[in-house]
Design a protein around this motif. Structure first.
Motif, PDB file in Angstrom:
ATOM      1  N   ARG A  44       0.832  -1.202   0.000  1.00 42.82           N
ATOM      2  CA  ARG A  44       0.000   0.000   0.000  1.00 42.82           C
ATOM      3  C   ARG A  44       0.872   1.259   0.000  1.00 42.82           C
ATOM      4  O   ARG A  44       0.576   2.231  -0.691  1.00 42.82           O
ATOM      5  CB  ARG A  44      -0.917  -0.014   1.217  1.00 42.82           C
ATOM      6  CG  ARG A  44      -2.312   0.461   0.865  1.00 42.82           C
ATOM      7  CD  ARG A  44      -3.269   0.345   2.003  1.00 42.82           C
ATOM      8  NE  ARG A  44      -2.790   0.980   3.211  1.00 42.82           N
ATOM      9  CZ  ARG A  44      -3.107   0.574   4.422  1.00 42.82           C
ATOM     10  NH1 ARG A  44      -3.851  -0.490   4.592  1.00 42.82           N
ATOM     11  NH2 ARG A  44      -2.672   1.192   5.494  1.00 42.82           N
ATOM     12  N   GLN A  48       1.119   4.191  -2.680  1.00 42.26           N
ATOM     13  CA  GLN A  48       0.788   5.544  -2.221  1.00 42.26           C
ATOM     14  C   GLN A  48       1.873   6.542  -2.595  1.00 42.26           C
ATOM     15  O   GLN A  48       1.574   7.697  -2.899  1.00 42.26           O
ATOM     16  CB  GLN A  48       0.607   5.513  -0.709  1.00 42.26           C
ATOM     17  CG  GLN A  48      -0.473   6.463  -0.232  1.00 42.26           C
ATOM     18  CD  GLN A  48      -0.750   6.256   1.230  1.00 42.26           C
ATOM     19  OE1 GLN A  48      -0.538   5.174   1.763  1.00 42.26           O
ATOM     20  NE2 GLN A  48      -1.209   7.279   1.894  1.00 42.26           N
ATOM     21  N   THR A  51       1.337   7.988  -6.042  1.00 39.07           N
ATOM     22  CA  THR A  51       0.200   8.906  -6.073  1.00 39.07           C
ATOM     23  C   THR A  51       0.549  10.235  -5.425  1.00 39.07           C
ATOM     24  O   THR A  51       0.208  11.292  -5.949  1.00 39.07           O
ATOM     25  CB  THR A  51      -1.005   8.294  -5.332  1.00 39.07           C
ATOM     26  OG1 THR A  51      -0.991   6.906  -5.531  1.00 39.07           O
ATOM     27  CG2 THR A  51      -2.297   8.873  -5.798  1.00 39.07           C
ATOM     28  N   GLU A  52       1.246  10.173  -4.282  1.00 39.87           N
ATOM     29  CA  GLU A  52       1.586  11.401  -3.551  1.00 39.87           C
ATOM     30  C   GLU A  52       2.470  12.304  -4.406  1.00 39.87           C
ATOM     31  O   GLU A  52       2.223  13.509  -4.526  1.00 39.87           O
ATOM     32  CB  GLU A  52       2.336  11.061  -2.254  1.00 39.87           C
ATOM     33  CG  GLU A  52       1.527  10.318  -1.214  1.00 39.87           C
ATOM     34  CD  GLU A  52       0.533  11.204  -0.499  1.00 39.87           C
ATOM     35  OE1 GLU A  52       0.642  12.431  -0.617  1.00 39.87           O
ATOM     36  OE2 GLU A  52      -0.367  10.658   0.152  1.00 39.87           O
ATOM     37  N   PHE A  54       2.957  12.297  -7.659  1.00 40.59           N
ATOM     38  CA  PHE A  54       2.279  12.769  -8.864  1.00 40.59           C
ATOM     39  C   PHE A  54       1.292  13.886  -8.542  1.00 40.59           C
ATOM     40  O   PHE A  54       1.253  14.906  -9.235  1.00 40.59           O
ATOM     41  CB  PHE A  54       1.562  11.598  -9.540  1.00 40.59           C
ATOM     42  CG  PHE A  54       0.798  12.001 -10.751  1.00 40.59           C
ATOM     43  CD1 PHE A  54       1.443  12.385 -11.906  1.00 40.59           C
ATOM     44  CD2 PHE A  54      -0.598  12.007 -10.741  1.00 40.59           C
ATOM     45  CE1 PHE A  54       0.739  12.762 -13.023  1.00 40.59           C
ATOM     46  CE2 PHE A  54      -1.308  12.381 -11.856  1.00 40.59           C
ATOM     47  CZ  PHE A  54      -0.642  12.762 -13.004  1.00 40.59           C
ATOM     48  N   SER A  55       0.523  13.708  -7.477  1.00 48.48           N
ATOM     49  CA  SER A  55      -0.524  14.698  -7.198  1.00 48.48           C
ATOM     50  C   SER A  55       0.078  16.020  -6.748  1.00 48.48           C
ATOM     51  O   SER A  55      -0.421  17.085  -7.122  1.00 48.48           O
ATOM     52  CB  SER A  55      -1.516  14.167  -6.171  1.00 48.48           C
ATOM     53  OG  SER A  55      -0.848  13.740  -5.040  1.00 48.48           O
ATOM     54  N   SER A  92       5.953  14.967   1.110  1.00 50.91           N
ATOM     55  CA  SER A  92       4.855  14.106   1.588  1.00 50.91           C
ATOM     56  C   SER A  92       5.268  12.639   1.603  1.00 50.91           C
ATOM     57  O   SER A  92       4.844  11.883   2.482  1.00 50.91           O
ATOM     58  CB  SER A  92       3.576  14.322   0.778  1.00 50.91           C
ATOM     59  OG  SER A  92       3.837  14.377  -0.574  1.00 50.91           O
ATOM     60  N   ARG A  95       7.285  12.196   4.746  1.00 55.14           N
ATOM     61  CA  ARG A  95       6.408  12.105   5.926  1.00 55.14           C
ATOM     62  C   ARG A  95       5.739  10.746   6.005  1.00 55.14           C
ATOM     63  O   ARG A  95       5.590  10.175   7.092  1.00 55.14           O
ATOM     64  CB  ARG A  95       5.341  13.191   5.861  1.00 55.14           C
ATOM     65  CG  ARG A  95       5.920  14.507   6.225  1.00 55.14           C
ATOM     66  CD  ARG A  95       4.864  15.517   6.603  1.00 55.14           C
ATOM     67  NE  ARG A  95       5.540  16.754   6.947  1.00 55.14           N
ATOM     68  CZ  ARG A  95       5.163  17.942   6.537  1.00 55.14           C
ATOM     69  NH1 ARG A  95       4.082  18.058   5.801  1.00 55.14           N
ATOM     70  NH2 ARG A  95       5.821  19.009   6.891  1.00 55.14           N
TER      71      ARG A  95
END
Lengths: 103, 249
Positions: A44, A48, A51-52, A54-55, A92, A95
């Protein structure tokens, strides 16, 4: 179902397990479940991370693009905010990894 | 799904007006229809499940009670004692997404969670709620979070924008995660389904070879059942985490 009932049910269940010699089997099961859980959480996190990053980059580029339009400058804000977005993505992810290491 | 000779994997996500001219005038496509169906399914599940109101619940009632307790415990664990105020929101969010994901897995059905417009709307609703709760609880101190503690003022012009961007990327990552997972799963279904149709044209050898993609699709269905609930869970738990930060003083 109230907490008391649950606790007494668990107590009776574990007593019954001990009585019929099922405890060791139960322990093995829970151990394999734990390792499965760790694997699942790693997968996971791996998903994640992408995604983090890229966003955050997407938000940076979008803000830069919009500011360029507002102020009528070509690509100044886009360049600045692309870098800031990339940095925000790394932050991010940092973190995320740190929070999983401590937990 | 795949029926044409060429593979059009994204055709399944196209929106078409339903209900003839009335639907066209109202721009009523599959997306709102399936959202209504999802809400109806969830409400029916809860209403008919809890209707017997037996002290010793049957399987149906027990499943409703378990789903209630599952979300209740998750909300309370993640947010704390203030979490009960947000429980209805998290419950609705989880079951709406779950129903959307699962209804989309049925043959010939449409998955509304595979559209970023819808996942982004859900994410923005969650994000806005978190901001409103933050400002209500923390007042102007909410904006102090954008300046990390113990950092020199020289670095502030660099760090504050980065912190703000990290914060703003939350709804985007929330939306992209759900949308990307759903699209990827359904595209894979379509590709393997198209393989089966194509292999059927090669006679007996093709029929035998087609067992592979069919078996893969069966395995993929099991995986998608897991992904469907996992993504709904991830969306709900992240909403809880954002709300926990919002209610913290």
């Amino acid at each position: 179902m109230s907490k008391n009932n649950e606790e007494s049910f668990d107590a009776r269940l574990s007593a019954a397990e001990r009585r019929y010699g099922l405890v060791s089997q139960g322990q093995e099961l829970s151990a394999s479940n734990d390792s499965q859980k760790v694997n699942q959480s790693l997968v996971r996190i791996a998903l994640q991370v992408g995604t983090e990053m890229f966003s955050a980059l997407l938000v940076g580029v979008a803000i830069g693009w919009e500011l360029d339009h507002w102020f009528g400058v070509k690509a100044v804000f886009l360049i600045i905010f692309s870098f800031l977005g990339g940095a925000a993505g790394v932050l991010s992810v940092w973190r995320l990894v740190r929070s999983t290491e401590t937990s | 799904m795949a029926g044409e000779p060429s593979i059009n994997t994204f055709g399944q996500f196209e929106l078409h007006p339903l209900l003839g001219s009335i639907g066209k005038a109202l721009c009523f496509s599959q997306a709102p229809l399936y959202m209504m169906i999802s809400v109806g399914v969830v409400l029916a599940f809860l209403y008919y499940g809890i209707k017997p109101a037996a002290i010793v619940p049957g399987r149906f009632q027990a499943s409703v009670e378990m789903s209630y307790e599952f979300i209740h415990d998750m909300t309370m664990d993640a947010i704390g004692s203030d979490g009960i105020a947000y429980f209805p929101f998290i419950f609705a969010l989880f079951f709406f997404i779950l129903a959307g994901n699962y209804i989309g897995l049925l043959p010939y059905q449409y998955t509304f969670t595979s559209h970023i417009a819808i996942t982004f709307a859900l994410a923005v609703a969650t994000f806005t709620l978190a901001i409103v709760v933050s400002i209500k609880n923390q007042g102007l101190r909410f904006f102090a979070h954008f300046m990390p503690e113990g950092v020199s003022l020289f670095l502030a012009p660099l760090l504050v924008p980065i912190e703000i961007l990290t914060f703003l990327s939350r709804p985007v990552s929330l939306a992209i995660r759900l949308f990307a997972n759903m699209v990827a799963g359904h595209v894979m279904f379509d590709i393997f389904g198209a393989f089966v149709v194509m292999l059927a044209g090669f006679g007996v050898v093709g029929d035998v070879c087609a067992i592979g993609p069919v078996a893969l699709n069966v395995a993929l269905m099991a995986f998608e059942l897991l992904v469907g609930v996992l993504q709904a869970y991830v969306f709900a738990i992240l909403a809880c985490i954002y709300l926990r930060e919002a209610v913290a003083h």
